[in-house]
Scaffold this active site. Structure first.
Site, short mmCIF file in Angstrom:
data_model
loop_
_atom_site.label_atom_id
_atom_site.label_comp_id
_atom_site.label_asym_id
_atom_site.label_seq_id
_atom_site.Cartn_x
_atom_site.Cartn_y
_atom_site.Cartn_z
N GLU A 220 0.82 -1.21 0.00
CA GLU A 220 0.00 0.00 0.00
C GLU A 220 0.86 1.26 0.00
OE1 GLU A 220 -0.18 -2.66 1.93
OE2 GLU A 220 -2.17 -3.00 2.75
N CYS B 34 0.24 1.56 7.37
CA CYS B 34 -0.34 1.94 6.08
C CYS B 34 -1.64 2.72 6.26
CB CYS B 34 -0.58 0.70 5.22
SG CYS B 34 0.96 -0.02 4.60
N1 THU Z 1 2.17 -6.41 4.11
C1 THU Z 1 1.70 -5.60 3.12
O1 THU Z 1 2.37 -5.36 2.11
N2 THU Z 1 0.46 -5.08 3.25
C2 THU Z 1 -0.41 -5.39 4.26
O2 THU Z 1 -1.52 -4.91 4.25
C3 THU Z 1 0.01 -6.31 5.32
C4 THU Z 1 1.43 -6.70 5.33
C5 THU Z 1 3.48 -7.03 3.93
C6 THU Z 1 4.56 -6.59 4.86
C7 THU Z 1 5.49 -7.79 4.83
O3 THU Z 1 6.31 -7.70 3.68
C8 THU Z 1 4.55 -8.96 4.66
O4 THU Z 1 3.34 -8.43 4.14
C9 THU Z 1 4.25 -9.71 5.95
O5 THU Z 1 3.82 -8.88 6.94
#
Ligand code: THU
Length: 136
Positions: free
Chosen positions: A61, A95
């Protein structure tokens, strides 16, 4: 919440799935894709990009948001987030806070699973009583 047509929801999920394919998530094995739609109609895609030192990792995000703002877009219509799990995932707290800086509480946030199921929340539902630019 602002209404979104089903066809646009599907379009944004499909774009987020493409972005998820470019995720760099060797540590969590949890690839995420995001599609942020700007007021101009442009779509900004993001994926999570992890790092061996862990802390510098960024979520899908915020990757999308950074791309958009750095391209001059600061007003947004909707966000779609897609994981590769059966369960839906919502944006993390960091985020949510980053989004609140630029997006209104009625902005739809589409959270989709690998199975194609989705749920639409408003940003205000995800981060109520938020601290934003108007509070300073
Ligand atoms: N992550 C995201 O990219 N967006 C989310 O909404 C939740 C978590 C990523 C961060 C990390 O690279 C992986 O997912 C595990 O937490």
């Amino acid at each position: 919440m602002k209404t979104l047509m089903e066809i646009e929801i599907k379009n944004m999920i499909s774009r987020a799935i493409d972005a998820r394919g470019r995720a760099y998530a060797p540590y969590s094995n949890f690839p995420v894709g995001a599609c942020l739609k700007g007021q101009t109609g442009a779509y900004y895609l993001g994926c999570n990009i992890e790092n061996a030192a862990f802390t510098p990792g960024i979520c899908a995000e915020r990757t999308a948001l950074s791309k958009a703002v750095s391209e001059g877009e600061k007003t947004f219509e909707a966000l779609a987030v897609v994981t590769d799990r059966d369960a839906l995932a919502t944006p993390c707290g960091v985020c949510r806070q980053a989004l609140v800086e630029f997006c209104k509480p009625d902005m739809p946030v589409i959270c989709a699973s690998k199975k194609g199921e989705y749920k639409v929340y408003s940003l205000g539902e995800l981060l109520p009583h938020s601290f934003g630019p108007g509070d300073l």
